[in-house]
Design a protein around this motif. Structure first.
Motif, PDB file in Angstrom:
ATOM      1  N   THR A 207      10.734  -6.271   9.309  1.00  0.00           N
ATOM      2  CA  THR A 207      11.263  -5.324   8.324  1.00  0.00           C
ATOM      3  C   THR A 207      12.296  -6.012   7.449  1.00  0.00           C
ATOM      4  O   THR A 207      13.281  -6.562   7.939  1.00  0.00           O
TER       5      THR A 207
ATOM      6  N   GLN B 292       8.617  -7.138  -3.214  1.00  0.00           N
ATOM      7  CA  GLN B 292       7.200  -7.436  -3.427  1.00  0.00           C
ATOM      8  C   GLN B 292       6.786  -8.736  -2.749  1.00  0.00           C
ATOM      9  O   GLN B 292       5.689  -8.831  -2.182  1.00  0.00           O
TER      10      GLN B 292
ATOM     11  N   ARG C  37       6.326  -8.133   0.889  1.00  0.00           N
ATOM     12  CA  ARG C  37       5.017  -7.522   1.148  1.00  0.00           C
ATOM     13  C   ARG C  37       3.897  -8.564   1.079  1.00  0.00           C
ATOM     14  O   ARG C  37       2.976  -8.559   1.907  1.00  0.00           O
TER      15      ARG C  37
ATOM     16  N   ARG D 156       7.289  -5.720   6.137  1.00  0.00           N
ATOM     17  CA  ARG D 156       7.488  -4.335   5.714  1.00  0.00           C
ATOM     18  C   ARG D 156       8.715  -4.298   4.811  1.00  0.00           C
ATOM     19  O   ARG D 156       9.764  -4.828   5.168  1.00  0.00           O
ATOM     20  N   ALA D 157       8.599  -3.685   3.629  1.00  0.00           N
ATOM     21  CA  ALA D 157       9.672  -3.710   2.633  1.00  0.00           C
ATOM     22  C   ALA D 157      10.307  -2.339   2.479  1.00  0.00           C
ATOM     23  O   ALA D 157       9.617  -1.350   2.192  1.00  0.00           O
TER      24      ALA D 157
ATOM     25  N   GLY E  88       4.806  -0.572  -4.403  1.00  0.00           N
ATOM     26  CA  GLY E  88       4.236  -0.816  -3.092  1.00  0.00           C
ATOM     27  C   GLY E  88       5.233  -0.967  -1.966  1.00  0.00           C
ATOM     28  O   GLY E  88       4.849  -1.344  -0.843  1.00  0.00           O
ATOM     29  N   PHE E  89       6.516  -0.704  -2.216  1.00  0.00           N
ATOM     30  CA  PHE E  89       7.488  -0.714  -1.126  1.00  0.00           C
ATOM     31  C   PHE E  89       7.047   0.292  -0.068  1.00  0.00           C
ATOM     32  O   PHE E  89       6.575   1.389  -0.394  1.00  0.00           O
ATOM     33  N   ASP E  90       7.205  -0.063   1.185  1.00  0.00           N
ATOM     34  CA  ASP E  90       6.817   0.848   2.260  1.00  0.00           C
ATOM     35  C   ASP E  90       7.711   2.076   2.295  1.00  0.00           C
ATOM     36  O   ASP E  90       7.240   3.189   2.576  1.00  0.00           O
TER      37      ASP E  90
ATOM     38  N   SER F  94       0.087  -8.592  -7.751  1.00  0.00           N
ATOM     39  CA  SER F  94       0.905  -8.363  -6.553  1.00  0.00           C
ATOM     40  C   SER F  94       2.394  -8.507  -6.825  1.00  0.00           C
ATOM     41  O   SER F  94       3.218  -8.126  -5.994  1.00  0.00           O
TER      42      SER F  94
END
Length: 345
Positions: free
Chosen positions: A151, A167, A170, A175-176, A193-195, A305
């Motif tokens: 994380t 990014q 990721r 896990r971001a 796309g951040f978790d 990405s």
């Protein structure tokens, strides 16, 4: 946008005490500088505004010399060659330079880098493909060393450094968790796309962060300090890594914060959890990592990405107000001042 017969520049008029104000700057015009052999006359197109500039306004010992009173405020620029007295460059070339807060300037040709406008928008040379992007890349990968499944938490995650950190984390299989200020920025982090994306202004931020990292924090990329760091510290795992890039929450302070001395608590956590806390300046990694960064970042941008956002302010005269706003989080993305016309658009 710019006068072709005079150079407009913004000078440091006085050193701030606390938050900087317009009184700390002075705008003036001067005769157009003339290049000597081996030099080029440049016209600024884009000028970068970055948090580190606040430290350069102080007359204090640091990793770089302060801006002298009466001197042009320093900063990275993208510029067009107006006149060249060096065979390596010609009029019309676009270069990465370091003119500071002014419309024109002279630099040695060997100290600028020619840009390819067909490769990427030229503004990215002081953003995602420049110092901010490289800061994220080097600090995260060389100090944070995120592993798949770990994380990674990053503060100021909607800024040019923080958004790249999340990014890239990721991309590397981590896990971001991004921390930003306000619902609009939080929503954008989710688009990237951040978790998890959290608002540090929320009254439940501390609880929200704890819930977002049920397995603790392995890497915390520090850009801010303040109450965000206070919430992060108890959640750091054993062997956590903390790249310290900036402490923008403290840049305008004139004294130590009120309250008890908590350094003993910090040192105890570092000791008992074997935490690595490492400050860094991106220049220390340039020789060893910049070439690979350019290749990796270009590939990631091309495949989608690694995305970026720019916040462009028009006019050199508006640089001080934009700078003040940046220090309080008003910008959204990489903050640039468009000083002159962009010949590539």
């Amino acid at each position: 946008m710019t006068d072709t017969t005079q150079n407009t520049r913004i000078l440091l008029a006085s050193r701030p005490h606390g938050e900087p104000t317009s009184d700390n700057f002075r705008i003036e015009t001067a005769p157009m500088p003339q290049p000597a052999d081996g030099e080029v006359l440049l016209r600024t197109v884009y000028m970068s505004l970055d948090p580190y500039m606040r430290g350069r306004m102080n007359d204090a010992k640091s990793y770089a010399a302060p801006v002298e009173l009466g001197s042009v405020m320093e900063g990275g620029t993208v510029a067009e060659v107006v006149e060249s007295r060096d065979p390596s460059l010609q009029a019309g070339d676009i270069v990465l330079s370091h003119l500071g807060w002014q419309s024109h300037g002279v630099q040695q040709a060997k100290h600028v880098r020619k840009l390819d406008a067909d490769r990427a928008p030229i503004s990215t040379a002081v953003g995602v493909l420049g110092m901010p992007g490289f800061t994220a890349y080097a600090g995260l990968l060389e100090i944070g060393k995120p592993q798949p499944g770990e994380t990674v938490v990053v503060a100021a995650a909607a800024g040019p450094v923080g958004s790249a950190v999340g990014q890239i984390a990721r991309i590397k299989g981590a896990r971001a968790v991004g921390i930003a200020g306000g619902p609009e920025k939080v929503a954008w982090l989710k688009e990237l796309g951040f978790d998890v994306a959290l608002d540090h202004r929320s009254p439940t931020f501390k609880e929200d962060l704890k819930a977002a990292v049920p397995d603790g924090i392995d890497v915390y990329f520090e850009n801010v300090g303040g109450h965000v760091w206070d919430a992060v510290l108890p959640l750091l795992n054993t062997y956590a890594r903390v790249p310290v890039c900036g402490l923008v929450a403290h840049y305008n302070e004139t004294a130590l914060p009120d309250g008890p001395d908590r350094s003993a608590r910090l040192m105890s956590s570092i000791l008992t959890k074997s935490i690595t806390v490492r400050g860094f300046i991106q220049t220390e990694f340039v020789k060893s990592h910049y070439k690979q960064f350019q290749a990796d970042a270009a590939e990631w941008i091309a495949d989608g990405s690694l995305r970026y956002r720019e916040d462009i302010v028009e006019g050199l005269e508006n640089a001080p107000d934009a700078f003040f706003g940046m220090l309080t989080g008003k910008n959204f993305g990489k903050l640039l001042v468009q000083v002159g016309a962009d010949p590539t658009r």
